[in-house]
Design a protein around this motif. Structure first.
Motif, short mmCIF file in Angstrom:
data_model
loop_
_atom_site.label_atom_id
_atom_site.label_comp_id
_atom_site.label_asym_id
_atom_site.label_seq_id
_atom_site.Cartn_x
_atom_site.Cartn_y
_atom_site.Cartn_z
N SER A 1 -4.09 -7.45 5.10
CA SER A 1 -4.41 -6.06 4.78
C SER A 1 -3.43 -5.18 5.52
N ASP A 2 -3.26 -3.94 5.05
CA ASP A 2 -2.33 -2.99 5.69
C ASP A 2 -2.60 -1.62 5.08
N ILE A 3 -3.06 -0.69 5.89
CA ILE A 3 -3.40 0.65 5.39
C ILE A 3 -2.99 1.68 6.43
N GLY B 1 8.39 0.71 1.04
CA GLY B 1 7.33 -0.29 1.21
C GLY B 1 7.85 -1.70 1.30
N HIS B 2 6.90 -2.63 1.43
CA HIS B 2 7.20 -4.05 1.60
C HIS B 2 6.18 -4.87 0.82
N GLY B 3 6.59 -6.04 0.36
CA GLY B 3 5.64 -6.95 -0.24
C GLY B 3 4.62 -7.39 0.79
N ALA C 1 2.53 -10.17 6.47
CA ALA C 1 2.31 -8.73 6.38
C ALA C 1 3.51 -8.04 5.73
N HIS C 2 4.69 -8.60 5.92
CA HIS C 2 5.92 -8.08 5.30
C HIS C 2 6.62 -9.25 4.63
N GLU C 3 6.80 -9.19 3.32
CA GLU C 3 7.51 -10.25 2.60
C GLU C 3 8.10 -9.65 1.32
N PHE D 1 2.57 -5.02 -3.02
CA PHE D 1 3.45 -4.38 -2.04
C PHE D 1 2.82 -3.07 -1.57
N SER D 2 3.33 -2.55 -0.45
CA SER D 2 2.85 -1.26 0.03
C SER D 2 3.70 -0.15 -0.55
N ILE D 3 3.08 1.02 -0.72
CA ILE D 3 3.81 2.26 -0.98
C ILE D 3 3.43 3.17 0.18
N GLU D 4 4.39 3.41 1.08
CA GLU D 4 4.06 4.10 2.33
C GLU D 4 5.16 5.05 2.81
N PRO D 5 5.39 6.12 2.03
CA PRO D 5 6.36 7.09 2.52
C PRO D 5 5.85 7.77 3.80
N LEU E 1 1.36 7.74 4.64
CA LEU E 1 0.22 7.44 3.77
C LEU E 1 0.53 6.13 3.08
N GLU E 2 -0.33 5.15 3.26
CA GLU E 2 -0.01 3.79 2.78
C GLU E 2 -1.17 3.14 2.04
N ASP E 3 -0.86 2.64 0.86
CA ASP E 3 -1.80 1.81 0.10
C ASP E 3 -1.08 0.55 -0.33
ZN ZN Z 1 2.92 -1.53 5.61
#
Ligand code: ZN
Ligand code: ZN
Ligand code: ZN
Length: 348
Positions: free
Chosen positions: A216-218, A280-282, A287-289, A307-311, A323-325
């Motif tokens: 998870s990652d938020i 973002g990252h996969g 956690a990062h791939e 993947f994350s979208i986290e600008p 902000l990350e989802d």
């Molecule tokens: Zn992240």
């Protein structure tokens, strides 16, 4: 492997091994290595004392335990046979790679991620269910944090509380719990410390762990009392940037195109210079791939990519916002796995 011209795959510690075998090796000075020849049986070379922890899957790999006085490098080399090109796991300890290179002078080594990265990047239904469960667990924490009082507590105290909640929510492991208050927020991966959170502070909380093997990652944002107009405006722009980034993540769109979308929204608000990292990252067992949502990555998104979208917006000396989802690309469009409220939460 055939398409890539790889004769054998060797993976040690890191997520490639559990991805392929279900077994996660302890990071030890004793070598554990799965050897997958392109045209032969796979073998897991494992210390005999670790072997009881391995669930054997005879249709997937053979078990090859080695005793304390054996030379595991020689065993791996023997299994490689005449392989000319070997793909080796990115997280393999350098000492093992060096030892293996020394006894296989004619082998060309490449990164195993060339083989496993694109496979691991596309999640099947079971993997997506795990990612979704992990996302929902941290969503609940993000919701609960809105009711927490931050003022007067140290970053470290809030960090500890988040760590405990991640474990209570069913994760087997906490990977990180960033709490960055006031000017500390301008460092995206700030290490939570003894700073006492005060009225007026913007507080960035970015946390995640591993649940049923998947991460998870938020990131959610909190402000103690009313935000300044500058923070409010920047956060509004950031929210739009994140939303547009998510919407852009459709099948066939390249990773770099998605990155360009979030960046261009922040540029319209004059904030692109303060957005100092990729979009973002996969995410999966790591956690990062792959796939990384970054300029220069022309990989087109495919169904099952997660993947994350986290600008973010980082103003040195003042504050940081992110902000990350976690998002999954599907044939029906991008789907967010996180659903915790995304507004700037005003807290006590
Ligand atoms: Zn992240
Ligand atoms: Zn990060
Ligand atoms: Zn994060």
């Amino acid at each position: 492997m055939a398409a890539l011209g790889v004769d054998a795959l060797c993976v040690s510690v890191g997520p490639d091994l559990p991805y392929l075998t279900g077994y996660e090796a302890m990071p030890l000075e004793r070598l554990t290595m799965l050897v997958v020849p392109r045209d032969d049986e796979a073998a897991l070379v494992v210390p005999r004392l670790e072997a009881p922890r391995v669930v054997e899957l005879p249709e997937v790999f053979r078990l090859e335990p080695w005793d304390e006085t054996d030379d595991p490098i020689a065993r791996v080399a023997a299994r490689l046979g005449r392989a000319g090109t070997v793909a080796i796991g990115d997280q393999t300890w350098a000492r093992f790679v060096l030892a293996l290179q020394a006894v296989t002078p004619d082998v060309t080594y490449r990164s195993a991620t060339e083989v496993t990265g694109p496979l691991r990047a596309v999640k099947d239904a079971d993997e997506l269910a795990r990612l979704r469960a992990a996302a929902h667990a941290v969503d609940e924490i993000a919701r609960d944090l809105r009711e927490l009082s931050f003022a007067g507590r140290t970053e470290r105290a809030v960090h500890r509380e988040i760590v405990e909640r991640i474990l209570d929510a069913g994760h087997e492991r906490v990977n990180f719990a960033i709490v960055a208050s006031g000017p500390n927020g301008a460092s995206p991966h700030h290490e939570p410390g003894e700073r006492v959170i005060e009225t007026g502070d913007v507080v960035l909380c970015d946390f995640g762990g591993t649940m049923q093997g998947y991460c998870s990652d938020i990131t959610r944002m909190f402000v103690v009392g009313e935000p300044s107009p500058q923070v409010r405006d920047a956060y509004d722009a950031l929210t739009v940037a994140q939303q547009r980034g998510v919407e852009a993540a459709t099948v066939g769109t390249t990773c770099e195109a998605v990155d360009a979308v979030t960046r261009s929204v922040l540029a319209e608000a004059g904030l692109d210079d303060l957005f100092i990292h990729r979009t973002g990252h996969g995410i999966g067992m790591d956690a990062h791939e792959d796939p990384y949502v970054v300029a220069g990555n022309s990989t087109p998104l495919a169904p099952g990519h997660a993947f994350s979208i986290e600008p973010g917006v980082y103003l040195p000396g003042a504050f940081g916002l992110r902000l990350e989802d976690i998002v999954v690309t599907t044939d029906d469009g991008p789907v967010r796995l996180n659903d915790a409220p995304r507004d700037l939460a005003v807290v006590a």
